[in-house]
Design a protein around this motif. Structure first.
Motif, PDB file in Angstrom:
ATOM      1  N   GLY A 100       0.827  -1.206   0.000  1.00 39.67           N
ATOM      2  CA  GLY A 100       0.000   0.000   0.000  1.00 39.67           C
ATOM      3  C   GLY A 100       0.859   1.253   0.000  1.00 39.67           C
ATOM      4  N   ALA A 101       1.946   1.223   0.758  1.00 36.42           N
ATOM      5  CA  ALA A 101       2.851   2.372   0.804  1.00 36.42           C
ATOM      6  C   ALA A 101       3.510   2.583  -0.555  1.00 36.42           C
ATOM      7  N   VAL A 102       3.890   1.467  -1.212  1.00 41.48           N
ATOM      8  CA  VAL A 102       4.506   1.568  -2.539  1.00 41.48           C
ATOM      9  C   VAL A 102       3.519   2.167  -3.533  1.00 41.48           C
ATOM     10  N   GLU A 103       2.269   1.705  -3.484  1.00 43.60           N
ATOM     11  CA  GLU A 103       1.243   2.225  -4.391  1.00 43.60           C
ATOM     12  C   GLU A 103       1.045   3.721  -4.176  1.00 43.60           C
ATOM     13  N   LYS A 104       1.125   4.146  -2.932  1.00 42.59           N
ATOM     14  CA  LYS A 104       0.968   5.568  -2.621  1.00 42.59           C
ATOM     15  C   LYS A 104       2.126   6.371  -3.208  1.00 42.59           C
ATOM     16  N   HIS A 105       3.335   5.843  -3.081  1.00 46.84           N
ATOM     17  CA  HIS A 105       4.497   6.527  -3.647  1.00 46.84           C
ATOM     18  C   HIS A 105       4.389   6.618  -5.167  1.00 46.84           C
ATOM     19  N   ILE A 106       3.946   5.510  -5.796  1.00 55.18           N
ATOM     20  CA  ILE A 106       3.825   5.489  -7.253  1.00 55.18           C
ATOM     21  C   ILE A 106       2.779   6.501  -7.714  1.00 55.18           C
ATOM     22  N   SER A 107       1.696   6.569  -6.984  1.00 54.55           N
ATOM     23  CA  SER A 107       0.656   7.539  -7.313  1.00 54.55           C
ATOM     24  C   SER A 107       1.206   8.962  -7.235  1.00 54.55           C
ATOM     25  N   GLY A 108       2.009   9.199  -6.207  1.00 52.71           N
ATOM     26  CA  GLY A 108       2.609  10.521  -6.056  1.00 52.71           C
ATOM     27  C   GLY A 108       3.583  10.837  -7.177  1.00 52.71           C
ATOM     28  N   ILE A 109       4.355   9.829  -7.585  1.00 52.53           N
ATOM     29  CA  ILE A 109       5.321  10.013  -8.672  1.00 52.53           C
ATOM     30  C   ILE A 109       4.618  10.424  -9.953  1.00 52.53           C
ATOM     31  N   PHE A 110       3.594   9.670 -10.338  1.00 49.62           N
ATOM     32  CA  PHE A 110       2.917   9.965 -11.584  1.00 49.62           C
ATOM     33  C   PHE A 110       2.162  11.277 -11.516  1.00 49.62           C
ATOM     34  N   GLY A 111       1.662  11.618 -10.344  1.00 46.16           N
ATOM     35  CA  GLY A 111       0.996  12.899 -10.194  1.00 46.16           C
ATOM     36  C   GLY A 111       1.963  14.047 -10.417  1.00 46.16           C
ATOM     37  N   LYS A 112       3.148  13.945  -9.834  1.00 46.21           N
ATOM     38  CA  LYS A 112       4.136  15.016  -9.959  1.00 46.21           C
ATOM     39  C   LYS A 112       4.735  15.103 -11.364  1.00 46.21           C
ATOM     40  N   LEU A 113       4.851  13.960 -12.026  1.00 45.07           N
ATOM     41  CA  LEU A 113       5.414  13.950 -13.369  1.00 45.07           C
ATOM     42  C   LEU A 113       4.370  14.216 -14.449  1.00 45.07           C
ATOM     43  N   GLY A 114       3.122  14.343 -14.031  1.00 50.02           N
ATOM     44  CA  GLY A 114       2.065  14.638 -14.993  1.00 50.02           C
ATOM     45  C   GLY A 114       1.722  13.480 -15.890  1.00 50.02           C
ATOM     46  N   LEU A 115       1.904  12.253 -15.398  1.00 51.36           N
ATOM     47  CA  LEU A 115       1.593  11.059 -16.175  1.00 51.36           C
ATOM     48  C   LEU A 115       0.238  10.511 -15.761  1.00 51.36           C
ATOM     49  N   GLY A 116      -0.583  10.193 -16.750  1.00 45.90           N
ATOM     50  CA  GLY A 116      -1.911   9.676 -16.456  1.00 45.90           C
ATOM     51  C   GLY A 116      -1.850   8.291 -15.836  1.00 45.90           C
ATOM     52  N   PRO A 117      -2.924   7.897 -15.147  1.00 44.07           N
ATOM     53  CA  PRO A 117      -2.955   6.589 -14.492  1.00 44.07           C
ATOM     54  C   PRO A 117      -2.887   5.455 -15.500  1.00 44.07           C
ATOM     55  N   ALA A 118      -2.130   4.396 -15.132  1.00 46.51           N
ATOM     56  CA  ALA A 118      -2.024   3.208 -15.962  1.00 46.51           C
ATOM     57  C   ALA A 118      -1.947   2.018 -15.025  1.00 46.51           C
ATOM     58  N   PRO A 119      -2.980   1.167 -14.993  1.00 52.35           N
ATOM     59  CA  PRO A 119      -3.042   0.090 -14.007  1.00 52.35           C
ATOM     60  C   PRO A 119      -2.036  -1.025 -14.199  1.00 52.35           C
ATOM     61  N   ASP A 120      -1.482  -1.169 -15.397  1.00 57.82           N
ATOM     62  CA  ASP A 120      -0.562  -2.275 -15.648  1.00 57.82           C
ATOM     63  C   ASP A 120       0.865  -1.894 -15.269  1.00 57.82           C
ATOM     64  N   ASP A 121       1.531  -2.731 -14.443  1.00 60.91           N
ATOM     65  CA  ASP A 121       2.881  -2.427 -13.973  1.00 60.91           C
ATOM     66  C   ASP A 121       3.849  -2.175 -15.123  1.00 60.91           C
ATOM     67  N   HIS A 122       3.802  -3.033 -16.142  1.00 56.77           N
ATOM     68  CA  HIS A 122       4.751  -2.900 -17.234  1.00 56.77           C
ATOM     69  C   HIS A 122       4.551  -1.569 -17.948  1.00 56.77           C
ATOM     70  N   ARG A 123       3.312  -1.172 -18.159  1.00 56.86           N
ATOM     71  CA  ARG A 123       3.052   0.098 -18.831  1.00 56.86           C
ATOM     72  C   ARG A 123       3.515   1.268 -17.982  1.00 56.86           C
ATOM     73  N   ARG A 124       3.415   1.129 -16.674  1.00 54.62           N
ATOM     74  CA  ARG A 124       3.897   2.217 -15.805  1.00 54.62           C
ATOM     75  C   ARG A 124       5.398   2.373 -15.951  1.00 54.62           C
ATOM     76  N   VAL A 125       6.104   1.249 -16.023  1.00 55.50           N
ATOM     77  CA  VAL A 125       7.552   1.316 -16.214  1.00 55.50           C
ATOM     78  C   VAL A 125       7.870   1.971 -17.549  1.00 55.50           C
ATOM     79  N   LEU A 126       7.174   1.570 -18.594  1.00 51.47           N
ATOM     80  CA  LEU A 126       7.413   2.139 -19.911  1.00 51.47           C
ATOM     81  C   LEU A 126       7.122   3.631 -19.925  1.00 51.47           C
ATOM     82  N   ALA A 127       6.098   4.055 -19.218  1.00 49.65           N
ATOM     83  CA  ALA A 127       5.772   5.477 -19.160  1.00 49.65           C
ATOM     84  C   ALA A 127       6.898   6.262 -18.496  1.00 49.65           C
TER      85      ALA A 127
END
Length: 215
Positions: A180-207
């Motif tokens: 849960g803590a990791v998910e929170k950090h990831i959410s914060g990362i994408f929010g700050k970088l202006g990246l839209g939500p992507a539920p798939d781990d691999h796609r998040r890495v690619l983004a």
């Protein structure tokens, strides 16, 4: 798995062949220059190419150029690039051509046999592996307003693990925190970088890699 190796140092080349063999991986060709790499890929159609960045004749970027030529010859060919130093331009160019099934590691990582073989298998399976030192340097130089600067130290750490292709579970284990803590950090990362939500781990890495590699 069938692998082609391109490395001009005979000692390291033979060492890689032995390491892969010990891991149950077959090296179908081990060559010492870029032209031979492209020919080996054409002849053997391997599952992965392990390539040194700097090769003859100029020892600048022949290995990388050959890797890109091999991928053009066989689109989607998984490529794991090895480099003596963090060379941002080469890492960024490799990533920018398509982040799937690519890896960029410092040669010193080969000393950790387990980690190296894991990287080989991950890239061959279509994943992405980026050396932590490369991630740190790219993050330190990449600017998009103040977005990267706004990441906390822990968010940068999580982003580094994501760039290596780690799952949320693996990241949590490495950091000693909950998923849960990791998910929170990831959410914060994408929010700050202006990246839209992507539920798939691999796609998040690619983004993340696409963002870092974009110029």
């Amino acid at each position: 798995m069938r692998v082609v190796i391109a490395e001009d140092s005979v000692l390291l080349r033979e060492g890689l062949v032995r390491l892969l063999a010990d891991g149950g991986i077959d090296t179908v060709a081990a060559v010492g220059d870029g032209e031979a790499l492209v020919e080996a890929v054409r002849e053997h159609d391997p599952d992965l190419a392990v390539v040194d960045v700097r090769m003859p004749p100029s020892h600048t970027d022949e290995g990388l150029r050959a890797a890109l030529a091999a991928r053009a010859l066989r689109p989607g060919l998984p490529v794991l690039v090895l480099s003596q130093y963090v060379e941002e331009h080469y890492a960024t160019e490799l990533i920018g051509r398509g982040a799937a099934a690519v890896g960029y590691l410092l040669k010193e990582r080969v000393a950790d046999i387990t980690e190296f073989l894991e990287a080989v298998r991950r890239v061959a399976a279509g994943g992405t592996v980026l050396d932590p030192d490369v991630v740190t340097q790219l993050l330190s130089r990449r600017r998009h307003g103040q977005a990267v600067d706004s990441l906390t130290a822990r968010e940068r750490e999580v982003l580094g693990f994501m760039a290596q292709g780690r799952s949320n579970t693996a990241i949590a284990g490495r950091l000693g925190v909950t998923e849960g803590a990791v998910e929170k950090h990831i959410s914060g990362i994408f929010g700050k970088l202006g990246l839209g939500p992507a539920p798939d781990d691999h796609r998040r890495v690619l983004a993340v890699l696409a963002y870092l590699g974009h110029t």
